[in-house]
Design an enzyme around this catalytic site. Structure first.
Site, PDB file in Angstrom:
ATOM      1  CG  HIS A 269      32.448   9.892 -35.935  1.00 41.84           C
ATOM      2  ND1 HIS A 269      31.749  11.211 -36.650  1.00 41.84           N
ATOM      3  CD2 HIS A 269      33.646  10.055 -35.817  1.00 41.84           C
ATOM      4  CE1 HIS A 269      33.155  11.908 -36.836  1.00 41.84           C
ATOM      5  NE2 HIS A 269      34.007  11.266 -36.390  1.00 41.84           N
TER       6      HIS A 269
ATOM      7  CG  HIS B  57      35.430  12.676 -41.348  1.00 44.10           C
ATOM      8  ND1 HIS B  57      34.277  13.498 -40.993  1.00 44.10           N
ATOM      9  CD2 HIS B  57      36.292  12.563 -40.294  1.00 44.10           C
ATOM     10  CE1 HIS B  57      34.340  13.865 -39.794  1.00 44.10           C
ATOM     11  NE2 HIS B  57      35.711  13.298 -39.453  1.00 44.10           N
TER      12      HIS B  57
ATOM     13  CB  CYS C 147      35.274  15.526 -36.954  1.00 41.98           C
ATOM     14  SG  CYS C 147      36.791  15.808 -37.616  1.00 41.98           S
TER      15      CYS C 147
END
Lengths: 399, 354
Positions: free
Chosen positions: A294, A329, A161
């Site tokens: 994040h 996400h 990620c």
């Protein structure tokens, strides 16, 4: 390069828009792109929400005017749409060879959407054989390069990620080292049954709209997206009188070295990544006007990142928000779309809200920005963390 | 001034076994379409419970990286950079099969967790407690060269003094059955050595190759890495220009190159790239290695190991010499690799006086 590396173009497709303007509009108006899964069948349909792009592969193939026998997978198609926009926005002529141009893309799933569809079907369907090689993550980048007409340096990063942040970082290093004049950097990831089920087994998917930094957060919404920036050398900017959208002034990557998937409680990796980025940028924490966190809305990430933010900024944490409640996400693409959002914040002097926040976390006094805020924004810090303890920070500064 | 980048340690696990003092003396040339690596014992390095859980790619990566660090007498690094074409395939296939076969029910996370491409780099960082820069490249046949170029830039720019860089790829069942279906890999039952290749496709292998890089040279330094260049595609008639312009940028001529390392893999269609490349170096020794380890996206990392070995020893073992040209002093060695006409790379090494 005293301001950092110039960013002269950007492109994006996400659940909240298929252009930069559409994304900005959604961000301003608190319109999320979170829905049920519509593009493929999954037994998780009633159990999770996702940030899905409402374009089928066929619709994207049509938009891109690809031949019917193309072998692109969804990851490549999304990437091609976003990369093309970035090139148009930077007014780059890909036909001329005046400048050494490269592509640093990133992905975590590669061609998984096609592989999981046809995994057992290839033997009896020779017409599908063209997809076999497309599983490989690097092939999505090849396809994007071919689509935009790039012959040159092409590579792909996959660090889960944080991937797109690392692609942006590598691009900057390639320019600084004098190896390239111009580089297209970013990431792309399509939703797939594979990742949806993977995150589901980790029990970190939310069954409702995700709530970053909220005490009652239940996990993340997965998403899909692609975004690319154009980085160009000072020489090109000067010679071509290029309009600079923003500068990449700092970046840092560090490893949490704590656990394969979980983040350490004190956010060591995140802390180190931010420190490195500040050092490189020659900026101090008080210079930052906005932190695009994040903020996946998993219990573990937001706690760890919160501690890291406090370690870096002390009591004076600047306005911060996670935009994941808008887009989900988007894994390898996350740092790419959030780079675009960071640049939009700089360009428009605006800070985007952290949606769905109600209750502050018990562990610390951190209150994300919950309404659209108009204020001067000169420096934005963007965090992205991935499996394998991979922690990356980018700092963008006003042009 | 840029800092120099020296190879001070090498580690490898592949079809020939593990890296050693004389890795090209006792070799078995491969002739099977799919040749697995000879797995060493991992029990000195990895706790038994983890050995069972880890895929062979992770284990080979841990073993090869530790071997490289040991040889270089390094115990900590400023960057861990890996390349892998297909990533952690065993775990990836395992999880995917579970998803498909059980209709998304009864799934466990272990294989998903270990399926991400950066698992090997992450596991190395975990066991070293290394919190520094950690990147993973996944770009087909230039996955390793991308990692190597990154490592070189980290060292040149003084971001890092000690770097661990390596390539890992593993063979897994379904993916390779599909590669055989499209004749990328030779069919089951084919028995053809690289130089005798007659059927379509190539013999594949698997393995891990790691390098401990350092800004300081030591007595046992192998070689210095000068430059790496990557190009996504190239027509055969452009090979000459690709090579000569690379050498010119490095202030060298064709004649300065003492030997070349080529990535021939017995592919009837695409080995022409190497043939074209070799016409430029007809008077220099040519070295090959994929007959020992097979093709994989990171096989060229073993080509770098071979180049480093010959530069250090100043001998070219017969088992890896492609042509019959006798060597003189080895100063510069140039490595060329491509796969299926794509993902071309050139890597330039220099001999180091120690």
């Amino acid at each position: 390069m005293q301001n950092g590396v110039a960013i002269t173009g950007m492109g994006i497709v996400s659940a909240i828009g298929n252009t930069v303007a559409e994304n900005l509009n959604s961000l301003r108006n608190a319109q999320n792109g979170i829905t049920q899964v519509d593009n493929f069948d999954t037994s998780l349909r009633d159990k999770v929400l996702v940030g899905e792009i409402k374009l089928s592969n066929d619709q994207m193939i049509e938009k891109l005017q690809l031949p019917v026998d193309n072998s692109m997978t969804r990851t490549g198609l999304l990437g091609a749409l976003a990369a093309k926009q970035a090139i148009v926005s930077a007014q780059i002529d890909m036909v001329s060879n005046n400048y050494r141009t490269g592509l640093v893309s990133s992905t975590s799933v590669g061609g998984m959407d096609i592989t999981e569809k046809y995994f057992y079907a290839y033997e009896n369907n020779p017409e599908l054989h063209r997809y076999i090689a497309s599983h490989d993550a690097g092939v999505s980048s090849q396809h994007i390069a071919d689509y935009i007409g790039l012959k040159g340096f092409v590579t792909t990063i996959s660090t889960a990620c944080s991937s797109a942040a690392n692609a942006i970082m590598l691009g900057a290093q390639l320019i600084k080292s004098g190896r390239l004049d111009r580089v297209i950097v970013g990431g792309t990831d399509a939703l797939s049954k594979f990742t949806l089920n993977g995150f589901n087994t980790l029990m970190i998917l939310s069954d409702t709209y995700c709530r970053p930094f909220d005490q009652n957060r239940k996990g993340l919404n997965l998403g899909e997206a692609a975004a690319y920036l154009i980085l160009e050398s000072d020489e090109i900017v000067l010679k071509e009188n290029k309009k600079v959208l923003a500068y990449l002034s700092g970046y840092g990557n560090a490893n949490d070295a704590f656990h394969q998937t979980a983040s350490s409680e004190n956010g060591e990796g995140a802390y180190l990544a931010m420190k490195k980025a500040f050092n490189l940028a020659g900026l101090s924490p008080r210079d930052i006007d906005y932190v695009n966190a994040h903020g996946t809305a998993t219990p573990n990430n937001d706690l760890s990142e919160g501690h890291a933010l406090i370690r870096v900024f002390g009591e004076q944490v600047p306005a911060f928000s996670s935009t994941k409640a808008y887009t989900g996400h988007t894994l390898a693409a996350a740092a790419g779309i959030e780079a675009v959002y960071s640049i939009l914040a700089l360009q428009n002097d605006v800070i985007f809200p952290n949606l769905n926040f109600e209750t502050p976390m018990g562990e610390f006094q951190l209150l994300p920005q919950t309404r659209l805020l108009h204020q001067s924004v000169n420096h934005v810090l963007s965090n992205s963390f991935g499996f394998g303890g991979n922690c990356s920070t980018l700092i963008f500064s006003k042009a | 001034m840029k800092n120099p980048c020296y190879i001070n340690g090498i580690g490898a696990v592949n079809a020939q076994g593990i890296w050693n003092d004389d890795p090209f003396a006792h070799i078995t040339e491969i002739s099977n379409p799919l040749t697995m690596a000879m797995q060493p014992s991992y029990k000195e390095l990895i706790p038994p419970a983890m050995i069972r859980r880890m895929s062979k790619g992770i284990k080979m990566g841990i073993f090869a990286s530790q071997q490289a660090l040991d040889e270089a007498a390094m115990d900590q690094v400023d960057a861990i950079i890996t390349g892998t074409g297909l990533g952690c395939l065993e775990d990836s296939e395992k999880f995917l099969k579970n998803v498909l076969d059980n209709d998304e029910q009864f799934l466990t996370p272990t294989s998903f967790i270990q399926s991400t491409h950066n698992t090997v780099g992450a596991q190395i960082a975990l066991r070293l407690g290394c919190k520094s820069y950690n990147f993973t490249y996944v770009n087909g046949a230039t996955s390793f060269e991308s990692a190597l170029l990154d490592a070189l830039m980290q060292i040149e720019s003084k971001e890092a003094n000690q770097v661990l860089v390596g390539g890992i790829d593993e063979i897994a069942g379904r993916t390779f059955a599909l590669k055989q279906l499209v004749h990328e890999v030779k069919a089951d039952g084919a028995v053809e050595k690289l130089k005798d290749s007659q059927s379509p496709g190539v013999n594949f292998g698997e393995g891990g190759t790691f390098f401990a890089l350092n800004t300081e040279k030591r007595e046992n330094t192998y070689a210095q890495i000068l430059e790496v260049s990557i190009l996504n595609k190239l027509a055969t008639e452009e090979v000459v220009d690709f090579v000569t312009s690379f050498l010119t940028r490095n202030q060298l001529t064709l004649a300065d190159v003492s030997a070349v390392v080529i990535g021939n893999n017995g592919d009837l269609k695409y080995d022409i790239y190497y043939t074209t490349f070799c016409t430029l170096f007809a008077n220099q020794p040519q070295i090959f290695y994929k007959h020992l380890v097979g093709q994989s996206d990171v096989a060229s990392a073993f080509g770098l190991a071979a180049a480093a070995f010959v530069l250090k020893k100043q001998i070219i073992p017969k088992t890896i010499q492609w042509n019959a040209i006798k060597l003189s002093e080895l100063k510069y060695v140039l490595i060329y690799n491509q796969y299926l006409g794509k993902d071309h790379s050139l890597t330039l090494l220099r001999h180091v006086e120690t």
